[in-house]
Design a protein around this motif. Structure first.
Motif, PDB file in Angstrom:
ATOM      1  N   GLY A   1      -6.514  19.814 -30.191  1.00  0.00           N
ATOM      2  CA  GLY A   1      -5.354  20.650 -30.432  1.00  0.00           C
ATOM      3  C   GLY A   1      -4.190  20.418 -29.487  1.00  0.00           C
ATOM      4  O   GLY A   1      -3.233  21.183 -29.511  1.00  0.00           O
ATOM      5  N   ASP A   2      -4.233  19.387 -28.651  1.00  0.00           N
ATOM      6  CA  ASP A   2      -3.089  19.145 -27.778  1.00  0.00           C
ATOM      7  C   ASP A   2      -2.097  18.157 -28.393  1.00  0.00           C
ATOM      8  O   ASP A   2      -1.131  17.754 -27.775  1.00  0.00           O
ATOM      9  CB  ASP A   2      -3.535  18.691 -26.380  1.00  0.00           C
ATOM     10  CG  ASP A   2      -4.242  17.352 -26.416  1.00  0.00           C
ATOM     11  OD1 ASP A   2      -4.577  16.900 -27.527  1.00  0.00           O
ATOM     12  OD2 ASP A   2      -4.463  16.776 -25.348  1.00  0.00           O
ATOM     13  N   VAL A   3      -2.369  17.733 -29.625  1.00  0.00           N
ATOM     14  CA  VAL A   3      -1.403  16.922 -30.369  1.00  0.00           C
ATOM     15  C   VAL A   3      -0.956  17.734 -31.575  1.00  0.00           C
ATOM     16  O   VAL A   3      -1.774  18.178 -32.367  1.00  0.00           O
ATOM     17  CB  VAL A   3      -2.039  15.600 -30.840  1.00  0.00           C
ATOM     18  CG1 VAL A   3      -1.115  14.876 -31.810  1.00  0.00           C
ATOM     19  CG2 VAL A   3      -2.352  14.713 -29.643  1.00  0.00           C
ATOM     20  N   GLY A   4       0.335  17.974 -31.677  1.00  0.00           N
ATOM     21  CA  GLY A   4       0.845  18.761 -32.797  1.00  0.00           C
ATOM     22  C   GLY A   4       2.018  18.057 -33.421  1.00  0.00           C
ATOM     23  O   GLY A   4       2.198  16.843 -33.265  1.00  0.00           O
ATOM     24  N   ASN A   5       2.847  18.820 -34.112  1.00  0.00           N
ATOM     25  CA  ASN A   5       3.909  18.205 -34.903  1.00  0.00           C
ATOM     26  C   ASN A   5       4.920  17.403 -34.097  1.00  0.00           C
ATOM     27  O   ASN A   5       5.391  16.373 -34.550  1.00  0.00           O
ATOM     28  CB  ASN A   5       4.641  19.280 -35.711  1.00  0.00           C
ATOM     29  CG  ASN A   5       3.762  19.756 -36.847  1.00  0.00           C
ATOM     30  OD1 ASN A   5       2.875  19.027 -37.283  1.00  0.00           O
ATOM     31  ND2 ASN A   5       3.987  20.976 -37.304  1.00  0.00           N
ATOM     32  N   ILE A   6       5.255  17.882 -32.893  1.00  0.00           N
ATOM     33  CA  ILE A   6       6.274  17.162 -32.118  1.00  0.00           C
ATOM     34  C   ILE A   6       5.734  15.799 -31.706  1.00  0.00           C
ATOM     35  O   ILE A   6       6.389  14.768 -31.853  1.00  0.00           O
ATOM     36  CB  ILE A   6       6.684  17.975 -30.863  1.00  0.00           C
ATOM     37  CG1 ILE A   6       7.304  19.293 -31.317  1.00  0.00           C
ATOM     38  CG2 ILE A   6       7.650  17.177 -30.009  1.00  0.00           C
ATOM     39  CD1 ILE A   6       7.618  20.234 -30.174  1.00  0.00           C
ATOM     40  N   VAL A   7       4.502  15.804 -31.207  1.00  0.00           N
ATOM     41  CA  VAL A   7       3.899  14.537 -30.789  1.00  0.00           C
ATOM     42  C   VAL A   7       3.774  13.596 -31.990  1.00  0.00           C
ATOM     43  O   VAL A   7       4.100  12.409 -31.905  1.00  0.00           O
ATOM     44  CB  VAL A   7       2.528  14.789 -30.128  1.00  0.00           C
ATOM     45  CG1 VAL A   7       1.815  13.475 -29.865  1.00  0.00           C
ATOM     46  CG2 VAL A   7       2.697  15.571 -28.834  1.00  0.00           C
TER      47      VAL A   7
ATOM     48  N   GLN B   1      -0.236   4.963 -32.149  1.00  0.00           N
ATOM     49  CA  GLN B   1      -1.557   5.531 -31.921  1.00  0.00           C
ATOM     50  C   GLN B   1      -1.553   6.583 -30.818  1.00  0.00           C
ATOM     51  O   GLN B   1      -2.065   7.677 -31.001  1.00  0.00           O
ATOM     52  CB  GLN B   1      -2.559   4.414 -31.562  1.00  0.00           C
ATOM     53  CG  GLN B   1      -2.866   3.504 -32.723  1.00  0.00           C
ATOM     54  CD  GLN B   1      -3.431   4.262 -33.917  1.00  0.00           C
ATOM     55  OE1 GLN B   1      -4.451   4.890 -33.831  1.00  0.00           O
ATOM     56  NE2 GLN B   1      -2.728   4.235 -35.047  1.00  0.00           N
TER      57      GLN B   1
ATOM     58  N   LEU C   1      -0.757  10.008 -37.130  1.00  0.00           N
ATOM     59  CA  LEU C   1      -0.914   8.773 -36.356  1.00  0.00           C
ATOM     60  C   LEU C   1      -1.735   9.002 -35.093  1.00  0.00           C
ATOM     61  O   LEU C   1      -1.442   9.898 -34.312  1.00  0.00           O
ATOM     62  CB  LEU C   1       0.467   8.218 -36.010  1.00  0.00           C
ATOM     63  CG  LEU C   1       1.288   7.759 -37.226  1.00  0.00           C
ATOM     64  CD1 LEU C   1       2.744   7.536 -36.829  1.00  0.00           C
ATOM     65  CD2 LEU C   1       0.692   6.510 -37.830  1.00  0.00           C
ATOM     66  N   GLY C   2      -2.737   8.175 -34.907  1.00  0.00           N
ATOM     67  CA  GLY C   2      -3.522   8.212 -33.685  1.00  0.00           C
ATOM     68  C   GLY C   2      -4.582   9.296 -33.641  1.00  0.00           C
ATOM     69  O   GLY C   2      -5.331   9.389 -32.670  1.00  0.00           O
TER      70      GLY C   2
ATOM     71  N   ASP D   1       7.098  12.124 -32.925  1.00  0.00           N
ATOM     72  CA  ASP D   1       7.458  11.044 -32.007  1.00  0.00           C
ATOM     73  C   ASP D   1       6.695   9.759 -32.337  1.00  0.00           C
ATOM     74  O   ASP D   1       7.253   8.672 -32.341  1.00  0.00           O
ATOM     75  CB  ASP D   1       7.173  11.453 -30.557  1.00  0.00           C
ATOM     76  CG  ASP D   1       8.266  12.370 -30.009  1.00  0.00           C
ATOM     77  OD1 ASP D   1       9.302  12.524 -30.698  1.00  0.00           O
ATOM     78  OD2 ASP D   1       8.093  12.928 -28.915  1.00  0.00           O
ATOM     79  N   ARG D   2       5.400   9.897 -32.621  1.00  0.00           N
ATOM     80  CA  ARG D   2       4.610   8.704 -32.945  1.00  0.00           C
ATOM     81  C   ARG D   2       5.154   8.026 -34.199  1.00  0.00           C
ATOM     82  O   ARG D   2       5.210   6.806 -34.291  1.00  0.00           O
ATOM     83  CB  ARG D   2       3.141   9.080 -33.153  1.00  0.00           C
ATOM     84  CG  ARG D   2       2.445   9.414 -31.852  1.00  0.00           C
ATOM     85  CD  ARG D   2       0.965   9.726 -32.058  1.00  0.00           C
ATOM     86  NE  ARG D   2       0.381  10.165 -30.795  1.00  0.00           N
ATOM     87  CZ  ARG D   2      -0.854  10.606 -30.660  1.00  0.00           C
ATOM     88  NH1 ARG D   2      -1.662  10.675 -31.715  1.00  0.00           N
ATOM     89  NH2 ARG D   2      -1.308  10.975 -29.488  1.00  0.00           N
TER      90      ARG D   2
ATOM     91  N   TYR E   1       1.420  17.075 -25.797  1.00  0.00           N
ATOM     92  CA  TYR E   1       2.381  18.131 -25.495  1.00  0.00           C
ATOM     93  C   TYR E   1       2.536  18.249 -23.992  1.00  0.00           C
ATOM     94  O   TYR E   1       1.558  18.445 -23.279  1.00  0.00           O
ATOM     95  CB  TYR E   1       1.871  19.486 -25.989  1.00  0.00           C
ATOM     96  CG  TYR E   1       2.194  19.775 -27.406  1.00  0.00           C
ATOM     97  CD1 TYR E   1       3.427  19.437 -27.941  1.00  0.00           C
ATOM     98  CD2 TYR E   1       1.273  20.417 -28.219  1.00  0.00           C
ATOM     99  CE1 TYR E   1       3.720  19.711 -29.265  1.00  0.00           C
ATOM    100  CE2 TYR E   1       1.562  20.704 -29.542  1.00  0.00           C
ATOM    101  CZ  TYR E   1       2.791  20.345 -30.053  1.00  0.00           C
ATOM    102  OH  TYR E   1       3.077  20.619 -31.344  1.00  0.00           O
TER     103      TYR E   1
ATOM    104  N   ASP F   1      -7.671  14.146 -30.880  1.00  0.00           N
ATOM    105  CA  ASP F   1      -7.287  12.788 -30.490  1.00  0.00           C
ATOM    106  C   ASP F   1      -8.015  12.496 -29.183  1.00  0.00           C
ATOM    107  O   ASP F   1      -7.726  13.109 -28.157  1.00  0.00           O
ATOM    108  CB  ASP F   1      -5.767  12.738 -30.292  1.00  0.00           C
ATOM    109  CG  ASP F   1      -5.290  11.352 -29.876  1.00  0.00           C
ATOM    110  OD1 ASP F   1      -6.121  10.428 -29.786  1.00  0.00           O
ATOM    111  OD2 ASP F   1      -4.082  11.191 -29.646  1.00  0.00           O
ATOM    112  N   GLY F   2      -8.991  11.608 -29.238  1.00  0.00           N
ATOM    113  CA  GLY F   2      -9.787  11.338 -28.046  1.00  0.00           C
ATOM    114  C   GLY F   2     -10.496  12.609 -27.622  1.00  0.00           C
ATOM    115  O   GLY F   2     -11.148  13.266 -28.428  1.00  0.00           O
ATOM    116  N   LEU F   3     -10.341  12.993 -26.349  1.00  0.00           N
ATOM    117  CA  LEU F   3     -10.998  14.197 -25.862  1.00  0.00           C
ATOM    118  C   LEU F   3     -10.154  15.438 -26.089  1.00  0.00           C
ATOM    119  O   LEU F   3     -10.596  16.547 -25.826  1.00  0.00           O
ATOM    120  CB  LEU F   3     -11.300  14.061 -24.368  1.00  0.00           C
ATOM    121  CG  LEU F   3     -12.253  12.928 -23.982  1.00  0.00           C
ATOM    122  CD1 LEU F   3     -12.469  12.921 -22.478  1.00  0.00           C
ATOM    123  CD2 LEU F   3     -13.591  13.086 -24.703  1.00  0.00           C
ATOM    124  N   GLY F   4      -8.936  15.254 -26.539  1.00  0.00           N
ATOM    125  CA  GLY F   4      -8.031  16.392 -26.669  1.00  0.00           C
ATOM    126  C   GLY F   4      -8.226  17.118 -27.983  1.00  0.00           C
ATOM    127  O   GLY F   4      -8.213  16.511 -29.039  1.00  0.00           O
TER     128      GLY F   4
END
Lengths: 558, 558
Positions: free
Chosen positions: B451-457, A466, B48-49, B460-461, A496, B446-449
């Protein structure tokens, strides 16, 4: 000398109730235990990283000297797939028809269990004595040949297990279900019937597999380039019809996908798939022949990301790619849960220019179920005329629906037992009642590990999936407890790093402050220190991001 | 003074093509940009997430001074749900009908954007001038009242966007689609039609919402205890019918679930839901009334784990639990991907003794779609008689199917444009052709973010979710590079530690050996050392377990 507890008959499931998969039913009379099927189940979505699930066989291991054998109804994974895991711990003879054992042998060879396992081929005429219980078998129709139901004569009465079945009046191999034998068993008297509930919610009769053949023939006839059919490798009857269509329309046939190749080989060897000489070609030859002379049968009807069809659609298959004008038939409906992957595969096939035939746009039907619908189920109930009824092989609502069908043909409502895995029904002097509960459950298999992944590990995987993880490392001095190095924060799957340098800097400060505070308050136990760090950091991150990554504080002392 | 590039008309999507969700279409003439809808999408399984997904609006931000406004077709999340995120970065006026803006206002208030956003109510008779483009609106039928289609008159010709629609000849609110206005628009000439493709694969006409009312009435009549109806909070017409059924059968109605309460309040306030006085009761009153005098409307028709219905079924709801004999109606079909959660909820409802009515066992239908089937779509095409056709709002195969429908009523095949998000169609002198591609994509929230979660994150998840993580920590001396502490291995989500002490001990030895080897080979860079540790450990663990946990080596120096 028999005591009372010995002469009791009990029937229960270790798997297969309130689920589709890992079928394993048990019939026990006195000291004789008979197991019917040993299936596996594919993991639910929330079982992250798990490969397959098998039943918990603690009960059988605790009574291992009483287990007389495992009887198999047919060769599908949800009925035989658990054997390589289960036979490793419980070495008992297995009984099955020729094709079923052929498919099992392949599995046992891979698991190095073939030599140690006694295997007995049975057929429609076999009778097998297993202690006080006599087993006989009756042919049924299902989406794999050589499927049988099982009648177990016990001193307390006869228990019948239908296996997976439908009534197909025009089966592909002309091998009708043995309704005469069923009628005979029913006439002699059935104490309890266990019957397949998969389609108990569906009205009518399930269609004949031959209908699919007619639809396929038409597709092969009008396809101007290659015709590629994806279906389940286990559906040997469907494969036969693709073979027949290829033969009738002068196309050579290539077999693609590991499990498809395997299924074709075994069923040809054993005589369950009739393939004309020279019909099959090597996948390497596909591109050497004119497109209208080629057909392909492949795995991937469920849009599984690694399957042959999906790879073909994405141009990632070594041997064949889909070309504009090819016809692709998905000759299977999506299993619940697979709807989205199937839809994506259809989309991708369209994108590369294929003419796609799938359940939503095929009016004449390129798939029929192998399981009987309500009228099939009532026919079975009427043939068997059981006193007691225990619907099996289905989720709870399907078992319910099947129970209602039994009532509709005259089984008394109080004689219908809707059970969960582990619920026992005990028969004594012709009367049935619920007995004590048997230990059962799911054993999760991840890689080579059997049962070493449980709820705690799954909960961690869920958490990690998550919001990722933050590892906080700090090195303290053994002498004075001062920080020698760190705190360092490493994150994975959280955010990131480039976008959140400031956030992680602040997080670092929070950790340092927390440690200082703990030092002032003379917190000396590492456990408390770690908890303080975890809580302070978690609060800070949730405030700032509304995320709750796993936080793993590591304190080193030198 | 107009130059040639200015006088071009272009049409494209920033979201909504090859997907169901995050609808956002753009019509640009010269320097005037009109946006139609700003939807969100719920994340795919592999995201995910992630909470929600919105379109990438880089194009709009780069042309912000040209954006004349956002026109909204109706108040569903996949058409208005992106506004709170998008209006934060792009402050432009929004236009919508009364109910649509009522629902939007609630969102904007929560996001503290209400005051800064100019909102203009429109209706069937409105005409709005937006630079060189004149917009008018026509009523359509959909599963939420006050839905409209939009006609944009541009100097190059008229572009029509249907919104989501079906033709309901007996709508619940007696508010028919304005076929006369559609006919008039069509007669004047439509250059390009953009039309809803959701049900383009379904033959026939979509049924009337009123059919559901008849089915519900019968259920309310025969239910001897409480009747609980779960449906989408956004389906105001469905809610109206539950209200009517409760009224007609002398039951009080309790509203359960945050989004349901919210939808009921807003639509009552604005006059789109007619509720007799004294019909509604507080959930606390449910247990004070006789069971046959109570009905409940609730969220949870998709079996969402945290929804009101799911919690009721598990006895985990604060106000109401399901009692044996209650009737529970799932008045919605599962959205693709939700089949399993819905099935589980049905099973659980049966377990607690409810009489459950859902799509599989309801012959007379407790749900109809809000989207038109093939005959509805052809009717729209025939009314509009467009020269060019651009199917929207659907996955690739649906757009294809819709394209074929257009051809079947006479649109020329070369005039049908099957596009992806970002593909532009340009019109000039009455001719259309593909233009250059516009930057677009998915922005993950994701939450308050944003666009700060992309393919790398996400990668990893995914890794973490499959086999967990092993953190390897070791402290070295700054002076001589000797190991001062560790290696310590901490695992999460990999395997039960209790079951694998020996494995982790061996893993520890592998790390120590690797570090010694590196020391001997004078490997001094930490990056190489870490890579060596990761590779050696990964190989060892895969050999032994067939798993590939993420391995995170951390080296501290003091």
């Amino acid at each position: 000398m028999k005591n009372n507890s010995r002469s009791k008959l009990s029937v229960f499931a270790l798997g297969g109730l309130d689920e589709i998969g890992k079928n394993m039913y048990v019939v026990r009379y006195g000291d004789d235990i008979i197991v019917i099927d040993s299936g596996l189940m594919f993991p639910e979505e929330e079982m992250l990283g798990i490969d397959v699930v098998i039943p918990d066989i603690t009960y059988l291991l605790e009574n291992r000297e009483k287990v007389r054998g495992i009887l198999l109804t047919h060769g599908h994974e949800d009925h035989i797939g658990g054997l390589p895991y289960i036979l490793r711990e419980l070495n008992v003879p297995i009984y099955g028809t020729k094709l079923t054992l052929g498919l099992v042998e392949h599995k046992l060879r891979e698991a190095h269990l073939l030599n140690q396992t006694k295997r007995i081929i049975v057929n429609n005429r076999s009778e097998v004595t297993l202690g006080s219980i006599r087993a006989s078998f009756f042919k049924v129709n299902h989406s794999i040949p050589d499927s049988v139901g099982i009648a177990l004569e016990t001193p307390e009465g006869t228990v019948v297990h239908t296996g997976d079945f439908k009534f197909d009046m025009t089966p592909v191999n002309s091998n009708m279900a043995d309704m005469h034998k069923m009628a005979e068993i029913g006439k002699k008297g059935v104490l309890c019937l266990l019957s397949d509930s998969t389609n108990a919610e569906r009205p009518g009769f399930t269609g004949s597999e031959r209908n699919v053949g007619e639809a396929l023939a038409e597709i092969f006839r009008i396809g101007r380039q290659r015709v590629i059919v994806a279906t389940f490798a286990s559906n040997i009857s469907r494969i036969q019809q693709v073979v027949d269509a290829a033969r009738d329309h002068n196309r050579k046939l290539a077999v693609i996908g590991r499990s498809m190749v395997n299924a074709v080989n075994i069923s040809m060897e054993l005589g369950y798939l009739r393939v004309p000489p020279d019909l099959l070609i090597d996948p390497d030859e596909i591109n050497r022949l004119p497109a209208h002379k080629v057909a392909v049968i492949s795995t991937g009807s469920q849009g599984e990301p690694m399957s042959a069809l999906t790879r073909m659609a994405h141009g990632a298959h070594r041997k064949i790619e889909i070309l504009p004008g090819d016809t692709v038939v998905l000759a299977a409906t999506p299993i619940p849960g697979n709807e989205k992957t199937v839809a994506k595969t259809v989309d991708q096939l369209y994108r590369v220019g294929a003419n796609v035939i799938y359940s939503a746009n095929s009016s004449n039907g390129v798939h029929v179920s192998g399981h009987g619908s309500q009228e099939d189920l009532k026919l079975m109930l009427n043939l068997m005329q059981p006193k007691y009824f225990l619907p099996i092989h289905g989720e709870h609502r399907m078992l319910r629906a099947h129970g209602q069908l039994a009532e509709s043909i005259g089984v008394r409502p109080e004689n219908v037992f809707i059970c969960d895995n582990g619920d026992t029904v005990e028969f004594s002097s012709g009367k049935a009642r619920y007995g004590s509960k048997i230990t059962t459950g799911k054993v999760l298999i991840d890689g080579l590990g059997i049962g070493d992944v449980g709820n705690i590990v799954l909960r961690d995987r869920k958490l990690l999936s998550q919001d990722g993880i933050l590892v906080v490392v700090v090195t303290l001095s053994k002498n004075n407890g001062k920080i020698l190095s760190g705190p360092d924060i490493i994150s994975r799957g959280f955010v990131y790093v480039r976008e959140s340098e400031k956030l992680l800097e602040e997080a670092n400060r929070i950790v340092t402050q927390t440690m200082e505070k703990c030092a002032n308050e003379q917190v000396s136990e590492w456990a408390s220190l770690k908890t303080s760090i975890r809580e302070a950091l978690s609060r800070f991150l949730y405030d700032r991001t509304r995320r709750r990554p796993m936080i793993l504080p590591i304190i080193m002392e030198v």
